[in-house]
Design a protein around this motif. Sequence first.
Motif, mmCIF file in Angstrom:
data_model
loop_
_atom_site.group_PDB
_atom_site.id
_atom_site.type_symbol
_atom_site.label_atom_id
_atom_site.label_comp_id
_atom_site.label_asym_id
_atom_site.label_seq_id
_atom_site.Cartn_x
_atom_site.Cartn_y
_atom_site.Cartn_z
ATOM 1 N N GLY A 13 -4.248 -21.930 156.798
ATOM 2 C CA GLY A 13 -3.676 -21.017 157.796
ATOM 3 C C GLY A 13 -4.628 -19.948 158.273
ATOM 4 O O GLY A 13 -4.653 -19.602 159.451
ATOM 5 N N ARG A 14 -5.420 -19.411 157.337
ATOM 6 C CA ARG A 14 -6.377 -18.381 157.735
ATOM 7 C C ARG A 14 -7.755 -18.952 158.000
ATOM 8 O O ARG A 14 -8.365 -18.711 159.041
ATOM 9 N N PHE A 15 -8.284 -19.759 157.070
ATOM 10 C CA PHE A 15 -9.700 -20.088 157.106
ATOM 11 C C PHE A 15 -10.044 -21.353 157.874
ATOM 12 O O PHE A 15 -11.226 -21.669 158.011
ATOM 13 N N LEU A 16 -9.076 -22.075 158.396
ATOM 14 C CA LEU A 16 -9.391 -23.152 159.333
ATOM 15 C C LEU A 16 -10.097 -22.583 160.553
ATOM 16 O O LEU A 16 -10.915 -23.265 161.197
ATOM 17 N N PHE A 17 -9.802 -21.340 160.863
ATOM 18 C CA PHE A 17 -10.385 -20.699 162.045
ATOM 19 C C PHE A 17 -11.911 -20.647 161.967
ATOM 20 O O PHE A 17 -12.592 -20.738 162.999
ATOM 21 N N THR A 18 -12.471 -20.509 160.752
ATOM 22 C CA THR A 18 -13.927 -20.356 160.617
ATOM 23 C C THR A 18 -14.693 -21.591 161.087
ATOM 24 O O THR A 18 -15.580 -21.474 161.940
ATOM 25 N N PRO A 19 -14.409 -22.804 160.583
ATOM 26 C CA PRO A 19 -15.188 -23.955 161.056
ATOM 27 C C PRO A 19 -14.845 -24.383 162.471
ATOM 28 O O PRO A 19 -15.666 -25.035 163.134
#
Length: 389
Positions: free
Chosen positions: A24-30
């Motif tokens: 939910g949060r860290f998918l945004f990084t890649p």
Amino acid sequence: MNNRETFRLLVIGFISLTIVIGIGRFLFTPILPYMEIGTSQSFSALGMLATWNYIGYFIGAFAARTIQPSGTSIIILLVTNGLMTVLMGLMDNYFMWVLFRLLSGISSGFIFVFATNLVLGRLVQLNQTQYSGYLYSGVGFGILLSGGFTPFITNSVNWSFTWLFFGLISLLLTVIVAFMMNVVPRDKTETTFTAQVPSKYHSKKKKIALYLSYLLEGFGYIIYATFITGLLANNNVSFEPSYIWAIVGLGAIPSCIVWSWLGKKISASKALKYAYFIQILAVFIPVLSQHLLLIVLSAFLFGGTFLGIITLTMNISKQFKDSKNLVSGLTAIYALGQIIGPSVASLFIEFIHFQFSFLLAGFALVLSFIIVAASFTSNAPFHSKFNRD
């Protein structure tokens, strides 16, 4: 509650944090570099989506102080988080993205506090805090999934489908949590939320130091976590930047277990100092070089420490009086650091250079290390008698 029920609680917490934080949060990084290429939005505008997510996380963590969770509320929050991830792939409107990231952050904040109080509270009662790492390893597992599959899925289809795919994965995982929530007796689960444990720390100065160090950690780590793939893409490295996020996940999965064990062995406060020192090295490496081997080392060390710092800080927090509210307060202050971090870093990236934002992150972590080193000087192991420091 027997050991089997404790194991179920760990699995519930693991999967919940995989959903709301790891995906939910860290998918945004890649996925961020692909969105920059595939949309009309600037990098700084897309970076602000991270800030809105952290604003939501702050709201959720702060509000969790006054709410008694139930199995139903946890499932609703997990479903909400998964749907927000799905909608990021179905809508192509910046203002709707802001709303989705905000709501995703709110649900994440609630779930993190609930899961920590539920699982870590139980482990402290049983003097089994060495197992707390299994809870936070869920974040690393989600990071490994998102970092490992995002480049393949996005290059095969597009970035929108990647959001949709991981959103559906989150909803499927929520079904597993719902099933397991029905297995753990409700009355015993609520007892775990509200149970009190003996206090080790009583000093207000230590509590303030914990807040300040965690604020700076939230500020410093999130700059790396949000912009490491962007930094590498901006420098036209010869490898796929998004795969580096999978290396972070590889380091993160076992790290919580290792740091929990070390905290039990030498004391959580001493282990926390080591974790900060290693993370400082990890954040400064990309400033000095973008060589593949050094970046892999940086990513692995970063993954190997940022969840460890969360684990150890939460372990320490459970040794203060009124630890339930302290967990919520620390999570909120951590979120505040995450709100400020990307906002400031975006300005540095837009008007100066990527590397300056990483320097700023590193210096924030140095300050955090100094605060912890100066404030927590006890050599007593975490599992020793609850005496005053």
